[in-house]
Design a protein around this motif. Structure first.
Motif, mmCIF file in Angstrom:
data_model
loop_
_atom_site.group_PDB
_atom_site.id
_atom_site.type_symbol
_atom_site.label_atom_id
_atom_site.label_comp_id
_atom_site.label_asym_id
_atom_site.label_seq_id
_atom_site.Cartn_x
_atom_site.Cartn_y
_atom_site.Cartn_z
ATOM 1 N N LEU A 175 0.846 -1.238 -0.075
ATOM 2 C CA LEU A 175 0.040 -0.062 0.019
ATOM 3 C C LEU A 175 0.946 1.253 0.165
ATOM 4 O O LEU A 175 0.689 2.176 -0.709
ATOM 5 C CB LEU A 175 -1.025 -0.024 1.087
ATOM 6 N N TYR A 176 2.027 1.072 0.847
ATOM 7 C CA TYR A 176 2.634 2.475 0.823
ATOM 8 C C TYR A 176 3.573 2.605 -0.433
ATOM 9 O O TYR A 176 3.608 3.658 -1.060
ATOM 10 C CB TYR A 176 3.952 2.208 1.973
ATOM 11 N N ARG A 177 3.931 1.345 -1.035
ATOM 12 C CA ARG A 177 4.690 1.577 -2.238
ATOM 13 C C ARG A 177 3.683 1.769 -3.687
ATOM 14 O O ARG A 177 4.287 2.540 -4.354
ATOM 15 C CB ARG A 177 5.537 0.144 -2.545
ATOM 16 N N PHE A 178 2.556 1.276 -3.581
ATOM 17 C CA PHE A 178 1.770 1.500 -4.926
ATOM 18 C C PHE A 178 0.665 2.018 -4.623
ATOM 19 O O PHE A 178 -0.274 2.256 -5.645
ATOM 20 C CB PHE A 178 1.709 -0.064 -5.427
ATOM 21 N N GLY A 179 0.156 2.223 -3.474
ATOM 22 C CA GLY A 179 -1.315 2.554 -3.166
ATOM 23 C C GLY A 179 -1.599 3.969 -3.798
ATOM 24 O O GLY A 179 -0.779 4.885 -3.603
ATOM 25 N N SER A 180 -2.813 4.158 -4.264
ATOM 26 C CA SER A 180 -2.995 5.401 -4.672
ATOM 27 C C SER A 180 -3.578 6.416 -3.262
ATOM 28 O O SER A 180 -3.388 5.839 -2.115
ATOM 29 C CB SER A 180 -4.490 5.339 -5.394
ATOM 30 N N ASP A 181 -3.458 7.866 -3.498
ATOM 31 C CA ASP A 181 -3.847 8.453 -2.198
ATOM 32 C C ASP A 181 -5.040 8.288 -1.497
ATOM 33 O O ASP A 181 -4.842 8.234 -0.340
ATOM 34 C CB ASP A 181 -4.010 10.216 -2.724
ATOM 35 N N GLY A 182 -6.132 7.579 -2.130
ATOM 36 C CA GLY A 182 -7.184 7.219 -1.670
ATOM 37 C C GLY A 182 -7.121 5.945 -0.879
ATOM 38 O O GLY A 182 -7.531 5.926 0.597
ATOM 39 N N LEU A 202 -3.809 2.745 4.682
ATOM 40 C CA LEU A 202 -2.321 2.807 5.208
ATOM 41 C C LEU A 202 -2.413 3.533 6.405
ATOM 42 O O LEU A 202 -1.646 3.122 7.445
ATOM 43 C CB LEU A 202 -1.489 3.168 4.027
ATOM 44 N N TYR A 203 -2.870 4.789 6.524
ATOM 45 C CA TYR A 203 -2.571 5.763 7.431
ATOM 46 C C TYR A 203 -3.171 5.474 8.874
ATOM 47 O O TYR A 203 -2.851 5.216 9.713
ATOM 48 C CB TYR A 203 -2.958 7.223 7.153
ATOM 49 N N PRO A 204 -4.485 4.789 8.653
ATOM 50 C CA PRO A 204 -5.063 4.100 9.955
ATOM 51 C C PRO A 204 -4.520 2.953 10.338
ATOM 52 O O PRO A 204 -4.287 2.752 11.497
ATOM 53 C CB PRO A 204 -6.590 3.916 9.247
ATOM 54 N N ALA A 205 -3.905 2.052 9.457
ATOM 55 C CA ALA A 205 -2.981 0.816 9.779
ATOM 56 C C ALA A 205 -1.841 1.389 10.665
ATOM 57 O O ALA A 205 -1.447 0.644 11.452
ATOM 58 C CB ALA A 205 -2.738 -0.080 8.851
ATOM 59 N N GLU A 259 -7.690 0.323 -9.675
ATOM 60 C CA GLU A 259 -6.655 0.849 -8.777
ATOM 61 C C GLU A 259 -6.252 -0.025 -7.701
ATOM 62 O O GLU A 259 -4.961 0.056 -7.125
ATOM 63 C CB GLU A 259 -6.742 2.304 -8.226
ATOM 64 N N ASN A 260 -6.899 -1.056 -7.559
ATOM 65 C CA ASN A 260 -6.549 -1.932 -6.295
ATOM 66 C C ASN A 260 -5.522 -3.066 -6.570
ATOM 67 O O ASN A 260 -5.010 -3.763 -5.830
ATOM 68 C CB ASN A 260 -7.694 -2.713 -5.700
#
Ligand SMILES: Cc1cc2nc3c(=O)[nH]c(=O)nc-3n(C[C@H](O)[C@H](O)[C@H](O)COP(=O)(O)OP(=O)(O)OC[C@H]3O[C@@H](n4cnc5c(N)ncnc54)[C@H](O)[C@@H]3O)c2cc1C
Length: 382
Positions: free
Chosen positions: A98-105, A111-114, A222-223
């Motif tokens: 998620l950090y490497r490839f995830g979109s902002d959404g 990511l941030y909540p995790a 995007e997933n």
């Protein structure tokens, strides 16, 4: 050569050890006995901010170097391996893609909540017919409109039954074997995504492990976590050394916990009129355990230093995982001998160390697979 930790690394190791002793150690037996996810401990521990350990400060992380990360994994495993596994899943494999490839959404939602412990993450490779052999992955992801449709079942998933999202390995083209594999994000609540059977484990209890089912699960394009379809295995290669060194660090943590217990016992248990620690055969065990642990520590931290400095750590990471795990198994075995019959009773610690250490054999590569890899790397193409 300078083997000293920097002041920052030293301070970090100390505050992590203190937090582990204060929050986790007093609950470790209860976590093992109940074998339920310890939400209270999770909430108290995760608010300290460690789940963002390896990510940069601009996304809310701690930007810890690899030495600090390994110290953290070592200390938390010393406290409770079951709990450590859940925490480390959020820190490393559960969020890496998620950090490497995830979109902002995706980053905002997952990511941030995790990284704050508000969401539980996991990573799904294993299936009933594919563990080490990722090329045998049967879970499929087919293009469908503006997205992907996933079908399959994953086994042995750490945090699986309680996860808020997972990164799933699936094939977009089974005829391509390893080159057809990709990673996809699936979030809780997506129709067709559900938790199946929970696995009741020998050790590492307290982390919830189980099956995840993907029954016609549709996710948007995007997933797909990665730039090009078919590169999933190459991406795993980029994080593998860190995962293997992390497992070696956990092995060191368990070994240290077991060794401390053995030492305390040998210093106070009397037999034939003297402390058992006075017998040469018991002292020999401590000499062997200490030697094994020191060698394992050197390998794990040397490998981490290579990784941190951008040098080739592939062979040493595999060797460190294997060596530290075998060293740990030897230490927990000696603990059960030194401790006498009480090692066999559930109310004492040795049996937990003994059961927990076994899990290290599987994640990050079984030792048969690692030996094959190391041998191939050394001999090269013939
Ligand atoms: C507590 C726990 C938590 C886990 N959490 C997760 C998780 O979160 N996500 C996830 O995806 N998986 C997870 N796993 C699964 C773990 O990653 C697998 O167990 C591991 O990949 C090994 O696969 P396997 O168990 O299917 O064994 P296999 O790969 O089937 O191996 C069986 C035996 O064959 C040997 N073998 C296989 N290939 C070779 C070869 N080429 N040469 C020689 N011998 C070989 C192995 O060494 C082993 O002895 C977890 C497992 C445990 C125990």
């Amino acid at each position: 050569m300078d083997f000293r930790l920097t002041e920052e690394q030293e301070f970090f190791k100390k505050i992590v050890a203190d937090a582990v002793d204060r929050i986790i150690v007093p609950k470790s037996q209860e976590i093992d006995e109940k074998d339920e996810f310890p939400w209270e401990v999770w909430r108290e521990f995760t608010k300290l901010g460690y789940l963002g350990l390896r990510y940069p400060e601009d996304v809310g992380g701690m930007n810890a170097d690899k030495i600090m990360c390994m110290s953290f994994y070592e200390e938390i495993a010393r406290g409770s391996v079951g709990f450590a596994q859940s925490v480390i899943m959020n820190i490393l494999m559960g969020t890496y893609f998620l950090y490497r490839f995830g979109s902002d959404g995706i980053k905002e939602r997952c990511l941030y909540p995790a990284m704050k412990g508000e969401k539980v993450a996991t990573m799904c490779f294993t299936e009933d017919q594919s563990g080490s052999d990722l090329g045998a992955t049967r879970t499929t992801a087919m293009r469908d409109g503006e997205g992907w449709r996933l079908n399959g079942t994953k086994m042995w998933i750490t945090n699986g039954p309680i996860c808020d999202f997972c990164t799933v390995l699936a094939t977009t083209d089974a005829s391509k074997g390893l080159k057809g594999l990709n990673f996809f994000l699936v979030e809780k609540g997506t129709p067709g995504f559900s938790a199946g059977q929970i696995i009741h484990k020998l050790g590492c209890r307290g982390t919830v492990t189980g099956e995840l089912v993907f029954d016609d699960v549709w996710v948007p394009y995007e997933n797909l976590l990665g730039d090009e379809p078919g590169k999933g295995v190459a991406y795993v290669g980029d994080i593998l050394d860190e995962v293997r060194l992390m497992t070696g660090a956990m092995a060191l943590g368990i070994a240290r916990g077991a060794y401390a217990e053995a030492l305390e016992f040998a210093r106070k248990r009397m037999a034939f009129g003297q402390f058992i620690g006075k017998y040469q055969l018991i002292r020999e065990k401590f000499a062997e355990m200490d030697t094994l642990m020191n060698a394992a520590r050197l390998m794990v931290y040397y490998g981490s230093w290579l990784l941190e400095n951008g040098m080739d750590s592939r062979t040493i990471a595999a060797e460190a995982k294997m060596y530290a795990t075998e060293a740990c198994l030897k230490v927990v075995d000696e603990l059960t001998r030194i401790y006498g019959a009480n090692a066999f009773a559930y109310e004492y610690l040795p049996q937990r160390f003994f059961r927990d250490a076994r899990f290290l054999l599987y994640g990050g590569g079984t030792h048969e697979v690692l030996k094959d890899f190391i041998g191939r790397t050394i001999i090269g193409k013939l």
